[in-house]
Design a protein around this motif. Structure first.
Motif, PDB file in Angstrom:
ATOM      1  N   ILE A  55       0.855  -1.199   0.000  1.00  0.00           N
ATOM      2  CA  ILE A  55       0.000   0.000   0.000  1.00  0.00           C
ATOM      3  C   ILE A  55       0.886   1.242   0.000  1.00  0.00           C
ATOM      4  O   ILE A  55       0.656   2.185  -0.765  1.00  0.00           O
ATOM      5  CB  ILE A  55      -0.979  -0.020   1.183  1.00  0.00           C
ATOM      6  N   GLN A  56       1.917   1.257   0.847  1.00  0.00           N
ATOM      7  CA  GLN A  56       2.846   2.388   0.888  1.00  0.00           C
ATOM      8  C   GLN A  56       3.515   2.610  -0.466  1.00  0.00           C
ATOM      9  O   GLN A  56       3.736   3.753  -0.874  1.00  0.00           O
ATOM     10  CB  GLN A  56       3.932   2.156   1.944  1.00  0.00           C
ATOM     11  N   LEU A  57       3.846   1.529  -1.159  1.00  0.00           N
ATOM     12  CA  LEU A  57       4.519   1.621  -2.455  1.00  0.00           C
ATOM     13  C   LEU A  57       3.560   1.935  -3.605  1.00  0.00           C
ATOM     14  O   LEU A  57       3.988   2.152  -4.734  1.00  0.00           O
ATOM     15  CB  LEU A  57       5.259   0.306  -2.751  1.00  0.00           C
ATOM     16  N   GLY A  58       2.256   1.915  -3.331  1.00  0.00           N
ATOM     17  CA  GLY A  58       1.270   2.195  -4.366  1.00  0.00           C
ATOM     18  C   GLY A  58       0.969   1.021  -5.276  1.00  0.00           C
ATOM     19  O   GLY A  58       0.345   1.191  -6.321  1.00  0.00           O
ATOM     20  N   ILE A  59       1.392  -0.164  -4.881  1.00  0.00           N
ATOM     21  CA  ILE A  59       1.118  -1.362  -5.685  1.00  0.00           C
ATOM     22  C   ILE A  59      -0.342  -1.768  -5.539  1.00  0.00           C
ATOM     23  O   ILE A  59      -0.967  -2.236  -6.484  1.00  0.00           O
ATOM     24  CB  ILE A  59       2.064  -2.512  -5.281  1.00  0.00           C
ATOM     25  N   VAL A  60      -0.882  -1.571  -4.356  1.00  0.00           N
ATOM     26  CA  VAL A  60      -2.289  -1.856  -4.072  1.00  0.00           C
ATOM     27  C   VAL A  60      -2.926  -0.608  -3.495  1.00  0.00           C
ATOM     28  O   VAL A  60      -2.375   0.019  -2.587  1.00  0.00           O
ATOM     29  CB  VAL A  60      -2.426  -3.022  -3.060  1.00  0.00           C
ATOM     30  N   ASP A  61      -4.085  -0.234  -4.041  1.00  0.00           N
ATOM     31  CA  ASP A  61      -4.883   0.859  -3.490  1.00  0.00           C
ATOM     32  C   ASP A  61      -6.124   0.230  -2.874  1.00  0.00           C
ATOM     33  O   ASP A  61      -7.021  -0.198  -3.598  1.00  0.00           O
ATOM     34  CB  ASP A  61      -5.267   1.846  -4.580  1.00  0.00           C
ATOM     35  N   PRO A  62      -6.178   0.146  -1.537  1.00  0.00           N
ATOM     36  CA  PRO A  62      -7.309  -0.544  -0.920  1.00  0.00           C
ATOM     37  C   PRO A  62      -8.660   0.099  -1.228  1.00  0.00           C
ATOM     38  O   PRO A  62      -9.684  -0.563  -1.197  1.00  0.00           O
ATOM     39  CB  PRO A  62      -6.993  -0.498   0.570  1.00  0.00           C
ATOM     40  N   GLN A  63      -8.655   1.374  -1.576  1.00  0.00           N
ATOM     41  CA  GLN A  63      -9.910   2.069  -1.904  1.00  0.00           C
ATOM     42  C   GLN A  63     -10.403   1.723  -3.314  1.00  0.00           C
ATOM     43  O   GLN A  63     -11.572   1.909  -3.623  1.00  0.00           O
ATOM     44  CB  GLN A  63      -9.724   3.577  -1.795  1.00  0.00           C
ATOM     45  N   ALA A  64      -9.513   1.203  -4.141  1.00  0.00           N
ATOM     46  CA  ALA A  64      -9.855   0.931  -5.536  1.00  0.00           C
ATOM     47  C   ALA A  64      -9.973  -0.563  -5.842  1.00  0.00           C
ATOM     48  O   ALA A  64     -10.080  -0.942  -7.004  1.00  0.00           O
ATOM     49  CB  ALA A  64      -8.813   1.555  -6.447  1.00  0.00           C
ATOM     50  N   LEU A  65      -9.960  -1.407  -4.823  1.00  0.00           N
ATOM     51  CA  LEU A  65     -10.068  -2.852  -5.064  1.00  0.00           C
ATOM     52  C   LEU A  65     -11.443  -3.181  -5.623  1.00  0.00           C
ATOM     53  O   LEU A  65     -12.462  -2.812  -5.044  1.00  0.00           O
ATOM     54  CB  LEU A  65      -9.847  -3.637  -3.781  1.00  0.00           C
ATOM     55  N   PRO A  66     -11.473  -3.895  -6.741  1.00  0.00           N
ATOM     56  CA  PRO A  66     -12.766  -4.316  -7.260  1.00  0.00           C
ATOM     57  C   PRO A  66     -13.368  -5.410  -6.363  1.00  0.00           C
ATOM     58  O   PRO A  66     -12.634  -6.127  -5.698  1.00  0.00           O
ATOM     59  CB  PRO A  66     -12.436  -4.870  -8.645  1.00  0.00           C
ATOM     60  N   PRO A  67     -14.684  -5.508  -6.339  1.00  0.00           N
ATOM     61  CA  PRO A  67     -15.282  -6.593  -5.559  1.00  0.00           C
ATOM     62  C   PRO A  67     -14.889  -7.941  -6.130  1.00  0.00           C
ATOM     63  O   PRO A  67     -14.618  -8.060  -7.330  1.00  0.00           O
ATOM     64  CB  PRO A  67     -16.785  -6.342  -5.696  1.00  0.00           C
ATOM     65  N   ILE A  68     -14.820  -8.933  -5.271  1.00  0.00           N
ATOM     66  CA  ILE A  68     -14.475 -10.274  -5.740  1.00  0.00           C
ATOM     67  C   ILE A  68     -15.732 -11.102  -5.870  1.00  0.00           C
ATOM     68  O   ILE A  68     -16.680 -10.943  -5.124  1.00  0.00           O
ATOM     69  CB  ILE A  68     -13.448 -10.974  -4.822  1.00  0.00           C
ATOM     70  N   SER A  69     -15.717 -11.976  -6.859  1.00  0.00           N
ATOM     71  CA  SER A  69     -16.856 -12.880  -7.018  1.00  0.00           C
ATOM     72  C   SER A  69     -16.597 -14.131  -6.195  1.00  0.00           C
ATOM     73  O   SER A  69     -15.453 -14.549  -6.017  1.00  0.00           O
ATOM     74  CB  SER A  69     -17.042 -13.236  -8.490  1.00  0.00           C
ATOM     75  N   THR A  70     -17.642 -14.724  -5.713  1.00  0.00           N
ATOM     76  CA  THR A  70     -17.491 -15.918  -4.867  1.00  0.00           C
ATOM     77  C   THR A  70     -17.584 -17.171  -5.669  1.00  0.00           C
ATOM     78  O   THR A  70     -17.918 -17.240  -6.780  1.00  0.00           O
ATOM     79  CB  THR A  70     -18.559 -15.939  -3.759  1.00  0.00           C
TER      80      THR A  70
END
Length: 70
Positions: A55-70
């Motif tokens: 998250i700090q490195l900008g590899i993952v943006d927790p606010q922009a995670l798409p929903p996952i299908s089950t």
């Protein structure tokens, strides 16, 4: 690597190793190895620290995670 980036995105969704393994079509042991390799590359010791660092490195943006299908 692209697979490691995929892994950290699944980690960010809060999935277990078993759930990630099914989604990535690999064994749970492979996921454990991916997590260990990513941890080593980032110089951290846990899954939680991996997530914080990506998250700090900008590899993952927790606010922009798409929903996952089950």
């Amino acid at each position: 690597t692209p697979r490691e980036v995929e892994l950290v995105h699944w980690l960010a969704h809060g999935l277990t190793n078993s759930q990630i393994a099914r989604r990535m079509n690999v064994s749970e042991g492979s996921i454990k190895q991916y997590v260990a390799r990513v941890s080593e590359k980032l110089g951290v010791a846990s899954r939680t620290q991996v997530l914080v660092r990506v998250i700090q490195l900008g590899i993952v943006d927790p606010q922009a995670l798409p929903p996952i299908s089950t």
